[in-house]
Write an enzyme that holds these catalytic residues in place. Sequence first.
Site, PDB file in Angstrom:
ATOM      1  N   ARG A  93       0.821  -1.214   0.000  1.00 10.76           N
ATOM      2  CA  ARG A  93       0.000   0.000   0.000  1.00 10.76           C
ATOM      3  C   ARG A  93       0.855   1.263   0.000  1.00 10.76           C
ATOM      4  O   ARG A  93       0.448   2.300  -0.551  1.00 10.76           O
ATOM      5  CB  ARG A  93      -0.931  -0.011   1.216  1.00 10.76           C
ATOM      6  CG  ARG A  93      -1.993   1.100   1.189  1.00 10.76           C
ATOM      7  CD  ARG A  93      -2.861   1.051   2.422  1.00 10.76           C
ATOM      8  NE  ARG A  93      -3.994   1.967   2.331  1.00 10.76           N
ATOM      9  CZ  ARG A  93      -4.345   2.827   3.297  1.00 10.76           C
ATOM     10  NH1 ARG A  93      -3.642   2.875   4.422  1.00 10.76           N
ATOM     11  NH2 ARG A  93      -5.374   3.621   3.134  1.00 10.76           N
ATOM     12  N   ILE A 138      -7.061   7.863  -0.669  1.00 11.64           N
ATOM     13  CA  ILE A 138      -6.937   6.415  -0.811  1.00 11.64           C
ATOM     14  C   ILE A 138      -7.795   5.821   0.292  1.00 11.64           C
ATOM     15  O   ILE A 138      -7.695   6.214   1.454  1.00 11.64           O
ATOM     16  CB  ILE A 138      -5.468   5.952  -0.703  1.00 11.64           C
ATOM     17  CG1 ILE A 138      -5.351   4.433  -0.897  1.00 11.64           C
ATOM     18  CG2 ILE A 138      -4.818   6.388   0.592  1.00 11.64           C
ATOM     19  CD1 ILE A 138      -3.913   3.928  -0.964  1.00 11.64           C
ATOM     20  N   SER A 139      -8.678   4.902  -0.075  1.00 10.16           N
ATOM     21  CA  SER A 139      -9.662   4.395   0.884  1.00 10.16           C
ATOM     22  C   SER A 139      -9.010   3.608   2.007  1.00 10.16           C
ATOM     23  O   SER A 139      -7.920   3.044   1.867  1.00 10.16           O
ATOM     24  CB  SER A 139     -10.683   3.507   0.175  1.00 10.16           C
ATOM     25  OG  SER A 139     -11.494   4.246  -0.697  1.00 10.16           O
ATOM     26  N   GLN A 140      -9.709   3.549   3.130  1.00 11.37           N
ATOM     27  CA  GLN A 140      -9.330   2.707   4.249  1.00 11.37           C
ATOM     28  C   GLN A 140      -9.252   1.250   3.763  1.00 11.37           C
ATOM     29  O   GLN A 140     -10.142   0.782   3.051  1.00 11.37           O
ATOM     30  CB  GLN A 140     -10.388   2.849   5.339  1.00 11.37           C
ATOM     31  CG  GLN A 140     -10.173   2.026   6.572  1.00 11.37           C
ATOM     32  CD  GLN A 140     -11.342   2.166   7.542  1.00 11.37           C
ATOM     33  OE1 GLN A 140     -12.293   2.915   7.289  1.00 11.37           O
ATOM     34  NE2 GLN A 140     -11.287   1.454   8.651  1.00 11.37           N
TER      35      GLN A 140
END
Length: 223
Positions: free
Chosen positions: A46, A72-74
């Site tokens: 990530r 950026i999503s969880q």
Amino acid sequence: MVNFVIMRRYEDTYKQKGLRRQLVDSIRQKGITDENVLAAIGNIPRHFFLDTAFESIAYEDRAFPIGEGQTISQPYTVAYQSQLLEIKPYEKVLEIGTGSAYQACVLAELKANVFTIERQKKLFELVKQFQFKSKYPNLRFFYGDGYEGLSSYAPFDKILVTAAAPQIPEKLLQQLKIGGKMVIPVGGQDVQRMLRITKVSDTEFDQELFDNFTFVPMLAGKR
């Protein structure tokens, strides 16, 4: 806000791999049960998708800014939506909202053929330069309006929307195959309900309701 010129470091250390394993354990404890999805999260660095300023906290289970008012999503959210999609290898998947391309790479890691749209020109250009995407020949990027979808490539087995829609976009429903599924957060600015819509026929759709989330808004047009 993070500058558009994002500095990346493409090195995946033992420490970062260990932090990823901890992240996978944490989202498993939160209820993610699809082992393929968990493996995809575990396989993808990530921190590659973030500015080096976030490198030390990249594996915390939370969203981070990526510029242009986007995030950026969880990881839990990425895993949750991916699990609801029930991806099978080689399915054709349309993603609305490329952002950092992290979610797109998770779908590609699940062996889907991914078509992903980004409306923000600067983010689209940034992703085009992103070295890690070359790992996935099954991943194609498009600049355009997510509300319009990609009619020339339809129909799709699955559609994933990664922004908050005020209502379900009709054109996206039209681009689903019969038997296809769309996962989409629908609601106002503060909170949205995650929906899974299954296309039963050209005119019939089944709708399932899931948990509440908070996403950036889905906007029409491109910029």
